[in-house]
Scaffold this active site. Structure first.
Site, PDB file in Angstrom:
ATOM      1  N   ASN A 120       0.823  -1.208   0.000  1.00 18.32           N
ATOM      2  CA  ASN A 120       0.000   0.000   0.000  1.00 18.32           C
ATOM      3  C   ASN A 120       0.855   1.254   0.000  1.00 18.32           C
ATOM      4  OD1 ASN A 120      -0.627   2.021   2.343  1.00 18.32           O
ATOM      5  ND2 ASN A 120      -0.116   0.118   3.415  1.00 18.32           N
ATOM      6  N   PHE A 124      -2.286   7.999   4.096  1.00 15.54           N
ATOM      7  CA  PHE A 124      -3.176   8.603   5.096  1.00 15.54           C
ATOM      8  C   PHE A 124      -4.374   9.316   4.458  1.00 15.54           C
ATOM      9  CE2 PHE A 124       0.439   9.268   8.475  1.00 15.54           C
ATOM     10  CZ  PHE A 124       0.400   7.925   8.779  1.00 15.54           C
ATOM     11  N   SER A 188       4.609   5.084   9.206  1.00 17.38           N
ATOM     12  CA  SER A 188       4.143   4.784   7.851  1.00 17.38           C
ATOM     13  C   SER A 188       5.197   5.225   6.842  1.00 17.38           C
ATOM     14  CB  SER A 188       2.829   5.507   7.566  1.00 17.38           C
ATOM     15  OG  SER A 188       2.510   5.416   6.190  1.00 17.38           O
ATOM     16  N   ASN A 190       4.548   6.056   3.832  1.00 19.42           N
ATOM     17  CA  ASN A 190       3.839   6.691   2.728  1.00 19.42           C
ATOM     18  C   ASN A 190       3.607   8.187   2.869  1.00 19.42           C
ATOM     19  OD1 ASN A 190       3.596   4.175   1.438  1.00 19.42           O
ATOM     20  ND2 ASN A 190       1.819   3.664   2.683  1.00 19.42           N
ATOM     21  N   THR A 191       4.100   8.780   3.955  1.00 19.64           N
ATOM     22  CA  THR A 191       4.115  10.234   4.113  1.00 19.64           C
ATOM     23  C   THR A 191       5.570  10.672   4.159  1.00 19.64           C
ATOM     24  OG1 THR A 191       2.004  10.311   5.305  1.00 19.64           O
ATOM     25  CG2 THR A 191       3.506  12.160   5.620  1.00 19.64           C
ATOM     26  N   LYS A 223       3.457   3.441  17.354  1.00 14.95           N
ATOM     27  CA  LYS A 223       3.596   2.403  16.338  1.00 14.95           C
ATOM     28  C   LYS A 223       4.927   2.564  15.632  1.00 14.95           C
ATOM     29  CE  LYS A 223       0.910  -0.024  12.820  1.00 14.95           C
ATOM     30  NZ  LYS A 223      -0.430  -0.126  12.183  1.00 14.95           N
ATOM     31  N   ASN A 252       4.496  -1.556  11.918  1.00 17.76           N
ATOM     32  CA  ASN A 252       3.895  -1.028  10.703  1.00 17.76           C
ATOM     33  C   ASN A 252       4.354  -1.873   9.514  1.00 17.76           C
ATOM     34  OD1 ASN A 252       2.586   0.870   8.900  1.00 17.76           O
ATOM     35  ND2 ASN A 252       2.951   2.455  10.435  1.00 17.76           N
TER      36      ASN A 252
END
Length: 365
Positions: A120, A124, A188, A190-191, A223, A252
């Protein structure tokens, strides 16, 4: 029988759809469950499994069983009453950011069936803390929610790293009336730059400011990424204990592609979840358990598809567990199967309660 129906009929049909379309369909069904008492009763009859050996009280919260829904499935907290009916012992929504944001451009969610994994790069995508707080305020959580609700907080993409603490605090204040516990997601992939916040100086600033606002002592967890080295994980564990943080979620998604059979997306951005993550996430649990001498509760997540996967994480040191990708591949009835399997494991080991199994492999060494 029902599990076979999912795997042989429903899953092949869902997997013909684009992953985000299939997810949208699944969350729509869960939303209807959440809104309809008759649906909740029916789903509970086929999905729930209760056993006194599985219940725990952590942080003053009652968990009927140790297996929860991981963040990422219900990003906008739109189906909070579905998760108890589906058999989860707790549910976690989000990640939720201070500012509403669409996430990264699609396509941004991919299946890797040979690996039983997902990739993925969502970023967010969520309606923002104010909208989620308004939606939750219209629900009678105290009356109708029978399991703890965790709220996972992320940093808004438009917020500079130097202002990350203020961003998290803004969301915390808006959502505090609805949270059983909070998760500070600094891991994460993805940021842009988010994982830099796992550095002790940044993380200490964020956690200190949130704790200063935490007058009602809502449990706060952090996390962490599986890609941190053991020394950094140990430092985070010690920081968490020093600041009276309630626990760690391990882990994560991973940016590693080393364990993939399917190399189709080896160069694609994003995080891998599912079976390729299983071994490392379990090792992270061991590292944190050892660093905290078993005093810091851990929620283990990553590659749980079976009772054996769940048992490995509990005996490595996890008090609670979460599942997402395994749920996608195995179907909704896997929750009951895992819980029944854990009870059998306890019986085989001559243990009376799940708490007796936490860190068991560490203690034996």
């Amino acid at each position: 029988m029902l599990a076979q129906v999912y795997q042989q009929i429903l899953r092949p049909g869902l997997f013909q759809l684009e992953p985000e379309v299939a997810h949208g369909l699944a969350i729509a069904v869960c939303t209807q469950i959440s809104r309809r008492a008759s649906w909740q009763k029916l789903v509970s009859q086929v999905c729930q499994y209760q056993h006194p050996a599985l219940s725990q009280n952590l942080w003053g919260l009652e968990f009927p069983n140790p297996l929860g829904l991981a963040a990422g499935f219900d990003k906008g907290a739109i189906a909070p009453f579905a998760w108890q009916s589906l058999g989860f012992g707790f549910g976690e929504v989000g990640s939720i950011t201070a500012h509403a944001q669409p996430g990264n451009p699609p396509p941004r969610l991919f299946r890797l069936p040979r690996d039983r994994a997902l990739l993925n790069h969502l970023g967010f995508n969520n309606p923002g803390a104010a909208a989620v707080a308004e939606a939750l305020s219209r629900l009678d959580l105290a009356q109708n929610l029978t399991i703890p609700l965790g709220i996972n907080l992320g940093k808004s993409k438009i917020t500079p790293l130097a202002q990350a603490a203020e961003d998290y605090c803004h969301s915390f204040q808006l959502l505090a009336p609805f949270a059983g516990y909070f998760v500070i997601n600094v891991s994460s992939p993805n940021t842009p730059g988010l994982r830099d916040l796992q550095a002790i100086a940044h993380l200490e600033q964020i956690l200190t400011q949130i704790q200063a606002l935490n007058s009602t002592q809502i449990p706060i967890l952090v996390k962490v990424a599986p890609d941190l080295d053991d020394q950094d994980l140990q430092a985070i564990a010690l920081l968490a204990m020093g600041l009276n943080i309630s626990g760690i979620i391990a882990t994560n998604t991973t940016i590693s592609r080393q364990n993939l059979i399917d190399q189709t997306y080896a160069q694609a951005p994003g995080g891998i979840s599912g079976q390729p993550l299983a071994a490392r996430s379990t090792e992270v649990i061991r590292v944190i358990w050892q660093a905290s001498q078993g005093q810091l509760p851990i929620i283990g997540v990553g590659g749980i598809c079976s009772p054996e996967d769940a048992w490995q994480k509990i005996t490595a040191g996890a008090s609670l567990l979460q599942i997402y990708t395994g749920w996608v591949y195995e179907g909704p009835f896997v929750i009951k199967q895992i819980l029944q399997g854990l009870v059998k494991k306890l019986e085989q080991q001559g243990l009376n309660h799940i708490q007796a199994a936490i860190g068991l492999d560490q203690i034996k060494r």
